[in-house]
Design a protein around this motif. Structure first.
Motif, PDB file in Angstrom:
ATOM      1  N   SER A  40       0.821  -1.211   0.000  1.00  0.00           N
ATOM      2  CA  SER A  40       0.000   0.000   0.000  1.00  0.00           C
ATOM      3  C   SER A  40       0.857   1.264   0.000  1.00  0.00           C
ATOM      4  N   ASN A  41       1.862   1.325   0.865  1.00  0.00           N
ATOM      5  CA  ASN A  41       2.704   2.515   0.964  1.00  0.00           C
ATOM      6  C   ASN A  41       3.437   2.803  -0.337  1.00  0.00           C
ATOM      7  N   ALA A  42       4.028   1.767  -0.934  1.00  0.00           N
ATOM      8  CA  ALA A  42       4.808   1.968  -2.148  1.00  0.00           C
ATOM      9  C   ALA A  42       3.923   2.265  -3.352  1.00  0.00           C
ATOM     10  N   SER A  43       2.782   1.582  -3.459  1.00  0.00           N
ATOM     11  CA  SER A  43       1.918   1.790  -4.625  1.00  0.00           C
ATOM     12  C   SER A  43       1.313   3.189  -4.623  1.00  0.00           C
ATOM     13  N   ILE A  44       0.862   3.650  -3.458  1.00  0.00           N
ATOM     14  CA  ILE A  44       0.295   4.997  -3.369  1.00  0.00           C
ATOM     15  C   ILE A  44       1.381   6.046  -3.607  1.00  0.00           C
ATOM     16  N   GLY A  45       2.596   5.775  -3.110  1.00  0.00           N
ATOM     17  CA  GLY A  45       3.693   6.726  -3.252  1.00  0.00           C
ATOM     18  C   GLY A  45       4.009   7.056  -4.704  1.00  0.00           C
ATOM     19  N   ILE A  46       4.024   6.061  -5.587  1.00  0.00           N
ATOM     20  CA  ILE A  46       4.339   6.306  -6.998  1.00  0.00           C
ATOM     21  C   ILE A  46       3.082   6.630  -7.804  1.00  0.00           C
ATOM     22  N   TYR A  47       1.904   6.193  -7.328  1.00  0.00           N
ATOM     23  CA  TYR A  47       0.679   6.444  -8.092  1.00  0.00           C
ATOM     24  C   TYR A  47       0.296   7.923  -8.076  1.00  0.00           C
ATOM     25  N   PHE A  48       0.460   8.587  -6.942  1.00  0.00           N
ATOM     26  CA  PHE A  48       0.062   9.990  -6.859  1.00  0.00           C
ATOM     27  C   PHE A  48       0.844  10.881  -7.827  1.00  0.00           C
ATOM     28  N   PHE A  59      -0.812  10.319 -11.053  1.00  0.00           N
ATOM     29  CA  PHE A  59      -2.158  10.884 -11.070  1.00  0.00           C
ATOM     30  C   PHE A  59      -2.124  12.406 -11.254  1.00  0.00           C
ATOM     31  N   THR A  60      -1.165  13.071 -10.611  1.00  0.00           N
ATOM     32  CA  THR A  60      -1.079  14.530 -10.684  1.00  0.00           C
ATOM     33  C   THR A  60      -0.225  15.014 -11.845  1.00  0.00           C
ATOM     34  N   GLY A  61       0.530  14.114 -12.471  1.00  0.00           N
ATOM     35  CA  GLY A  61       1.385  14.496 -13.587  1.00  0.00           C
ATOM     36  C   GLY A  61       2.783  14.922 -13.190  1.00  0.00           C
ATOM     37  N   THR A  62       3.081  14.936 -11.885  1.00  0.00           N
ATOM     38  CA  THR A  62       4.410  15.358 -11.448  1.00  0.00           C
ATOM     39  C   THR A  62       5.468  14.281 -11.683  1.00  0.00           C
ATOM     40  N   VAL A  63       5.034  13.084 -12.146  1.00  0.00           N
ATOM     41  CA  VAL A  63       6.010  12.032 -12.415  1.00  0.00           C
ATOM     42  C   VAL A  63       6.965  12.446 -13.533  1.00  0.00           C
ATOM     43  N   PHE A  64       6.500  13.325 -14.433  1.00  0.00           N
ATOM     44  CA  PHE A  64       7.371  13.768 -15.521  1.00  0.00           C
ATOM     45  C   PHE A  64       8.492  14.657 -14.999  1.00  0.00           C
ATOM     46  N   GLU A  65       8.229  15.384 -13.919  1.00  0.00           N
ATOM     47  CA  GLU A  65       9.284  16.167 -13.283  1.00  0.00           C
ATOM     48  C   GLU A  65      10.330  15.241 -12.676  1.00  0.00           C
ATOM     49  N   TRP A 105       1.389   0.138 -12.496  1.00  0.00           N
ATOM     50  CA  TRP A 105       0.417  -0.576 -13.305  1.00  0.00           C
ATOM     51  C   TRP A 105      -0.989  -0.004 -13.179  1.00  0.00           C
ATOM     52  N   ALA A 106      -1.347   0.482 -11.990  1.00  0.00           N
ATOM     53  CA  ALA A 106      -2.717   0.898 -11.713  1.00  0.00           C
ATOM     54  C   ALA A 106      -3.122   2.106 -12.550  1.00  0.00           C
ATOM     55  N   ASN A 107      -4.330   2.066 -13.072  1.00  0.00           N
ATOM     56  CA  ASN A 107      -4.903   3.184 -13.816  1.00  0.00           C
ATOM     57  C   ASN A 107      -5.957   3.931 -13.006  1.00  0.00           C
ATOM     58  N   GLY A 108      -6.219   3.483 -11.806  1.00  0.00           N
ATOM     59  CA  GLY A 108      -7.214   4.137 -10.953  1.00  0.00           C
ATOM     60  C   GLY A 108      -7.028   3.701  -9.519  1.00  0.00           C
ATOM     61  N   PHE A 109      -7.674   4.415  -8.600  1.00  0.00           N
ATOM     62  CA  PHE A 109      -7.536   4.093  -7.180  1.00  0.00           C
ATOM     63  C   PHE A 109      -8.075   2.700  -6.858  1.00  0.00           C
ATOM     64  N   GLU A 110      -9.075   2.272  -7.616  1.00  0.00           N
ATOM     65  CA  GLU A 110      -9.648   0.951  -7.358  1.00  0.00           C
ATOM     66  C   GLU A 110      -8.620  -0.150  -7.582  1.00  0.00           C
ATOM     67  N   ARG A 115      13.050   1.022 -18.528  1.00  0.00           N
ATOM     68  CA  ARG A 115      13.713   0.947 -19.846  1.00  0.00           C
ATOM     69  C   ARG A 115      12.722   1.193 -20.972  1.00  0.00           C
ATOM     70  N   THR A 116      11.507   0.709 -20.809  1.00  0.00           N
ATOM     71  CA  THR A 116      10.497   0.849 -21.861  1.00  0.00           C
ATOM     72  C   THR A 116       9.560   2.033 -21.636  1.00  0.00           C
ATOM     73  N   GLY A 117       9.497   2.555 -20.408  1.00  0.00           N
ATOM     74  CA  GLY A 117       8.586   3.651 -20.099  1.00  0.00           C
ATOM     75  C   GLY A 117       7.139   3.225 -19.951  1.00  0.00           C
ATOM     76  N   TRP A 118       6.915   1.927 -19.758  1.00  0.00           N
ATOM     77  CA  TRP A 118       5.560   1.375 -19.667  1.00  0.00           C
ATOM     78  C   TRP A 118       4.786   2.028 -18.535  1.00  0.00           C
ATOM     79  N   ARG A 119       3.628   2.579 -18.866  1.00  0.00           N
ATOM     80  CA  ARG A 119       2.710   3.227 -17.928  1.00  0.00           C
ATOM     81  C   ARG A 119       3.326   4.462 -17.243  1.00  0.00           C
ATOM     82  N   LEU A 120       4.507   4.877 -17.668  1.00  0.00           N
ATOM     83  CA  LEU A 120       5.134   6.060 -17.113  1.00  0.00           C
ATOM     84  C   LEU A 120       5.232   7.187 -18.142  1.00  0.00           C
ATOM     85  N   LYS A 121       5.709   6.845 -19.320  1.00  0.00           N
ATOM     86  CA  LYS A 121       5.924   7.858 -20.356  1.00  0.00           C
ATOM     87  C   LYS A 121       4.838   7.847 -21.414  1.00  0.00           C
ATOM     88  N   ASN A 122       3.939   6.877 -21.344  1.00  0.00           N
ATOM     89  CA  ASN A 122       2.872   6.818 -22.355  1.00  0.00           C
ATOM     90  C   ASN A 122       1.518   6.611 -21.676  1.00  0.00           C
TER      91      ASN A 122
END
Length: 253
Positions: free
Chosen positions: A74-82, A85-91, A160-165, A246-253
């Protein structure tokens, strides 16, 4: 290594947990206390010992492991999901930190929170039952190894998650049932065949058995096999994360 970058991510994640201290710490501790009241009182009155260990003490490693697995994920998944979700992952992706440094910050914070929670539950357990840790160094090693491994797994789920559910699907429908069926509240030696053999295909059995060995010097499987299975799962998670960046899966696309 960019230690400043790792420390910034780590400190931010730890600060986020402090803002939700009741949910992060108090709730799991209260839930564990209820487990002792229900399982220790109801079942413990009918099962005095398991393998020469009092039933109340016997379930302590399983209770800690149950909270450790779910909270690490839970801690790790929420940490990277937010950030996703907010778009700050590109920063983060454009910052001067490598993929492994980013993972070290997020996973390190998630594992730290899980370890602290595990120790708190251990202290809470001592209020209900007599406890003696036969191999304290092995107990700490399993605590750290399990927390890091399942924080890595949670990091993958967060990407991997596309939503909070979807964040709660794997812990609720996979990890928690496997923990209950993995000997958290009983020894798999108590099961008749072929269920005992089938239980050996549950990876959580090896985690709980190894952790229980550190308390009582006995487990359902050998300590070497428990360590091997846990380490193998950690390597698999690291390889999966390396492939994701390496592939950017679910991060860059």
């Amino acid at each position: 290594m960019n230690t400043h970058g790792v420390w910034a991510i780590y400190r931010f994640e730890m600060a986020r947990s402090l803002r939700t201290i009741w949910q992060s710490v108090a709730t799991p501790v209260i839930t564990t206390s209820l487990y002792f009241v229900v399982f220790g009182g109801a079942i413990g009155s009918r099962i005095s010992t398991v393998g020469g260990v009092g039933y109340g003490s016997f379930i302590v490693p399983g209770l800690i492991m149950l909270s450790l697995l779910t909270q690490s994920i839970s801690n790790a998944s929420i940490g990277i999901y937010f950030p996703k979700f907010t778009g700050t992952v590109f920063e983060l992706l454009s910052a001067p930190v490598t993929a492994m440094e980013m993972v070290a910050g997020f996973v390190g914070a998630a594992a730290t929170k899980s370890i602290v929670l595990g120790l708190l539950i251990l202290a809470t357990s001592a209020l209900f039952v007599p406890l003696h840790v036969e191999h304290p160094l092995a107990m700490i090693a399993f605590l750290v190894l399990t927390s890091v491994t399942f924080s890595l797994f949670g990091f993958i789920i967060g990407i991997w998650a596309n939503g909070f559910e979807q964040l709660s699907v794997v812990p609720a429908l996979l990890v928690t049932p496997l923990t209950f069926l993995g000997g958290a509240f009983y020894s798999i030696d108590m099961l008749p065949q072929p269920w005992r053999t089938i239980s050996l295909f549950n990876p959580v059995v090896y985690l709980i058995s190894g952790f229980r060995w550190s308390f009582f010097g006995k487990g359902d499987v050998s300590i070497g096999l428990s360590l091997g299975v846990t380490a193998a799962f950690m390597v698999a998670c690291l390889l999966a994360i390396a492939a994701i960046f390496r592939t950017g899966w679910r991060l860059k696309n």
